[in-house]
Write an enzyme that holds these catalytic residues in place. Structure first.
Site, mmCIF file in Angstrom:
data_model
loop_
_atom_site.group_PDB
_atom_site.id
_atom_site.type_symbol
_atom_site.label_atom_id
_atom_site.label_comp_id
_atom_site.label_asym_id
_atom_site.label_seq_id
_atom_site.Cartn_x
_atom_site.Cartn_y
_atom_site.Cartn_z
ATOM 1 N N ASN A 17 0.873 -1.176 0.000
ATOM 2 C CA ASN A 17 0.000 0.000 0.000
ATOM 3 C C ASN A 17 0.907 1.222 0.000
ATOM 4 O OD1 ASN A 17 -1.788 2.049 0.453
ATOM 5 N ND2 ASN A 17 -2.492 1.324 2.456
ATOM 6 N N GLY B 199 2.522 2.228 10.820
ATOM 7 C CA GLY B 199 3.479 3.330 10.678
ATOM 8 C C GLY B 199 4.194 3.672 11.970
ATOM 9 N N HIS C 131 -9.577 1.163 4.826
ATOM 10 C CA HIS C 131 -8.318 1.330 5.565
ATOM 11 C C HIS C 131 -8.569 2.277 6.745
ATOM 12 C CE1 HIS C 131 -4.204 2.418 6.549
ATOM 13 N NE2 HIS C 131 -3.817 1.342 5.876
ATOM 14 N N GLU D 259 -6.964 4.664 7.816
ATOM 15 C CA GLU D 259 -6.728 6.076 7.485
ATOM 16 C C GLU D 259 -7.936 6.673 6.781
ATOM 17 O OE1 GLU D 259 -2.961 5.392 5.574
ATOM 18 O OE2 GLU D 259 -2.080 4.930 7.532
ATOM 19 N N SER E 48 3.425 -2.298 10.346
ATOM 20 C CA SER E 48 4.876 -2.361 10.568
ATOM 21 C C SER E 48 5.481 -3.714 10.198
ATOM 22 C CB SER E 48 5.214 -1.979 12.016
ATOM 23 O OG SER E 48 4.825 -0.642 12.274
ATOM 24 N N LYS F 14 0.164 4.260 -0.366
ATOM 25 C CA LYS F 14 -0.475 5.450 0.229
ATOM 26 C C LYS F 14 -0.189 6.683 -0.652
ATOM 27 C CE LYS F 14 -0.360 3.139 4.663
ATOM 28 N NZ LYS F 14 -0.243 3.202 6.122
ATOM 29 N N GLU G 149 -5.385 -4.938 10.459
ATOM 30 C CA GLU G 149 -4.353 -3.931 10.692
ATOM 31 C C GLU G 149 -4.649 -3.200 11.997
ATOM 32 O OE1 GLU G 149 -2.333 -2.783 6.720
ATOM 33 O OE2 GLU G 149 -3.981 -1.398 7.070
HETATM 34 P P1 13P Z 1 3.041 0.264 7.750
HETATM 35 O O1 13P Z 1 3.561 -1.011 7.151
HETATM 36 O O2 13P Z 1 3.790 1.483 7.321
HETATM 37 O O3 13P Z 1 2.878 0.152 9.236
HETATM 38 O O4 13P Z 1 1.559 0.489 7.156
HETATM 39 C C1 13P Z 1 0.646 -0.548 7.230
HETATM 40 C C2 13P Z 1 -0.546 -0.174 6.424
HETATM 41 O O5 13P Z 1 -1.296 0.704 6.781
HETATM 42 C C3 13P Z 1 -0.776 -0.916 5.178
HETATM 43 O O6 13P Z 1 -2.060 -0.671 4.683
#
Ligand code: 13P
Length: 250
Positions: A8, A166, A93, A95, A205, A10, A160
């Site tokens: 992803n 992150g 997601h 976010e 992560s 982003k 997740e």
């Molecule tokens: P990270 O791997 O940066 O923690 O992000 C995970 C994520 O949100 C994948 O959709």
């Protein structure tokens, strides 16, 4: 079933960066036993489609609108993603849920729209830090599953935990074992036998140094990778850690 390693990306990089990253991943993808997927920004889809042409890497979007078309300024429909070369789409997601107020109901509508357009949805669920410290993590994820998935459900789930996204703070293998077993039971309860075959990805992560342990946990059908997917070598190292064949949906 093969594990799925999905990147992803982003809101990162400009067009040339996405093309270069996609090329590097495609070039290193031979011999990898996992299914590979990259999800660039929608604006970069066509460049990435060209860059990975002829390789085993698939392409997905990061979101879509619940309607097939219409007066929705700035939005992107599932048929548009499909038309641009995507076969997958990430939906719900955290976010999007947090920054755009997406509810379970909306995620369910988007999932229906994605399937109707021929896309495979990856529906994300996961608890907040407060929910986990309050011992409500399974309840929170159970509600999200019940509310976000249409019946029947054709797609993939990504667990997740929000506190692991992150942050560099990965869920432990025991946390993942417990939650993925719970999700598997919920899927079987809701969808019967079909629930056995739904892949459940872990995200939060995931890095080259923890991927092998996480991907070996029962009921883990792959990984949804954020930060580490922006580096081709790291993403490919995670993909090489995948289990060749897992018994059920992973
Ligand atoms: P990270 O791997 O940066 O923690 O992000 C995970 C994520 O949100 C994948 O959709």
């Amino acid at each position: 079933m093969r594990q799925l390693i999905a990147g992803n990306w982003k809101m990162n990089g400009l067009g040339a960066d996405s093309v270069a990253l996609a090329r590097a991943i495609a070039a290193g993808a031979t011999g990898i036993t996992a299914d590979l997927l990259v999800c660039p920004a929608a604006l970069h889809l066509s460049g990435v489609v060209q860059a990975i042409r002829g390789s085993v890497v698939a392409i997905g979007g990061q979101d879509c609108h619940q309607d097939q078309q219409g007066a929705h300024t700035g939005d992107i429909s599932a048929p548009m993603l499909r038309d641009a070369g995507a076969a997958w789409v990430i939906l719900g997601h955290s976010e999007r849920r947090q920054n755009h107020g997406e509810t379970d109901e909306l995620v369910r509508e988007k999932t229906l729209a994605a399937v109707a357009a021929g896309l495979t949805p990856i529906v994300c669920v996961g608890e907040t830090n407060d929910q986990r410290s309050g011992g409500q993590e399974t309840e929170a994820v159970g509600w999200q599953i019940a509310g976000s998935l249409p019946k029947p459900f054709i797609g993939v789930i990504a667990y997740e935990p929000i506190w692991a996204i992150g942050t560099g703070r990965t869920a432990t293998e025991d946390d993942v074992l417990d939650m993925h077993s719970f999700i598997r039971e919920e899927l079987i309860r809701q969808f019967g036998d079909a629930g056995h075959g739904i892949r459940i990805l872990y995200g939060g992560s995931v890095k080259p140094n923890n991927a092998a342990g996480l991907l070996a946990v029962p009921n883990v059908g792959g990984a949804l990778v954020g930060g580490a997917s922006l580096n081709a070598e790291d993403f490919l190292a995670i993909a090489r850690a995948a289990i060749a064949e897992s018994g059920q949906g992973g």
